[in-house]
Design a protein around this motif. Structure first.
Motif, PDB file in Angstrom:
ATOM      1  N   GLU A  75      -8.192  -1.025  -7.451  1.00 41.55           N
ATOM      2  CA  GLU A  75      -8.094   0.303  -6.870  1.00 41.55           C
ATOM      3  C   GLU A  75      -7.283   1.254  -7.757  1.00 41.55           C
ATOM      4  OE1 GLU A  75      -6.873   0.394  -2.819  1.00 41.55           O
ATOM      5  OE2 GLU A  75      -8.259  -1.196  -2.247  1.00 41.55           O
TER       6      GLU A  75
ATOM      7  N   SER B 117      -3.162   7.230  -4.322  1.00 37.26           N
ATOM      8  CA  SER B 117      -2.914   6.085  -3.441  1.00 37.26           C
ATOM      9  C   SER B 117      -3.063   4.801  -4.230  1.00 37.26           C
ATOM     10  CB  SER B 117      -3.923   6.079  -2.292  1.00 37.26           C
ATOM     11  OG  SER B 117      -3.761   7.225  -1.510  1.00 37.26           O
ATOM     12  N   TYR B 118      -2.348   3.767  -3.837  1.00 37.91           N
ATOM     13  CA  TYR B 118      -2.426   2.507  -4.576  1.00 37.91           C
ATOM     14  C   TYR B 118      -2.211   1.324  -3.634  1.00 37.91           C
ATOM     15  CZ  TYR B 118       2.628   3.200  -4.502  1.00 37.91           C
ATOM     16  OH  TYR B 118       3.912   3.437  -4.108  1.00 37.91           O
ATOM     17  N   ASN B 119      -2.639   0.174  -4.099  1.00 39.10           N
ATOM     18  CA  ASN B 119      -2.467  -1.094  -3.389  1.00 39.10           C
ATOM     19  C   ASN B 119      -2.112  -2.133  -4.444  1.00 39.10           C
ATOM     20  OD1 ASN B 119      -2.730  -3.550  -2.080  1.00 39.10           O
ATOM     21  ND2 ASN B 119      -4.489  -2.884  -0.872  1.00 39.10           N
TER      22      ASN B 119
ATOM     23  N   VAL C  94       0.861  -1.179   0.000  1.00 38.31           N
ATOM     24  CA  VAL C  94       0.000   0.000   0.000  1.00 38.31           C
ATOM     25  C   VAL C  94       0.898   1.230   0.000  1.00 38.31           C
ATOM     26  CG1 VAL C  94      -1.743   1.286   1.289  1.00 38.31           C
ATOM     27  CG2 VAL C  94      -1.811  -1.213   1.244  1.00 38.31           C
TER      28      VAL C  94
END
Length: 121
Positions: free
Chosen positions: A61, A53-55, A31
């Motif tokens: 996402e 933001s990323y996962n 994350v």
């Protein structure tokens, strides 16, 4: 949490050096987040731009990836800043020349009024 910081874009716009830096940080579980910061002639603009933001484990996402620096909100804001700075300089130059003109008229008026007083006395 680990991360990195790197310059990703540089441009000279209206005589101002614009630099865009990419800040990324991420946790071991994949994350993380990324954002841009901007410097104009060595001074940082307030805030950060184009946050993302990323996962890595949940690819769904990642709907809207971060923009390229050339298409970013960061570059747009930097150019707005430069445009405003150029406009402010132009206004100061106009004010300075109008003040110089006012000083000239004042000087001429004082000379004329001095000559008129001498002739009538």
């Amino acid at each position: 949490m680990t991360g990195y910081f790197e310059k990703v874009y540089e441009e000279v716009y209206k005589g101002y050096l614009i630099e865009i830096y990419k800040h990324s940080s991420f946790a071991p579980e994949g994350v993380g987040s990324t954002h841009f910061t901007v410097r104009v002639n060595g001074e940082y603009l307030a805030g950060s731009f184009d946050g993302y933001s990323y996962n890595h484990f949940q690819q769904l996402e990642k709907i809207n990836p971060p923009p390229n620096p050339e298409e970013s909100f960061a570059l747009m804001e930097a150019k707005k800043y430069c445009d405003a700075a150029v406009e402010a300089l132009e206004q100061r130059e106009n004010e300075r020349s109008s003040l110089n003109l006012a000083d000239l008229f004042s000087h001429v008026f004082r000379k004329i009024s001095h000559l008129i007083r001498i002739k009538f006395l």
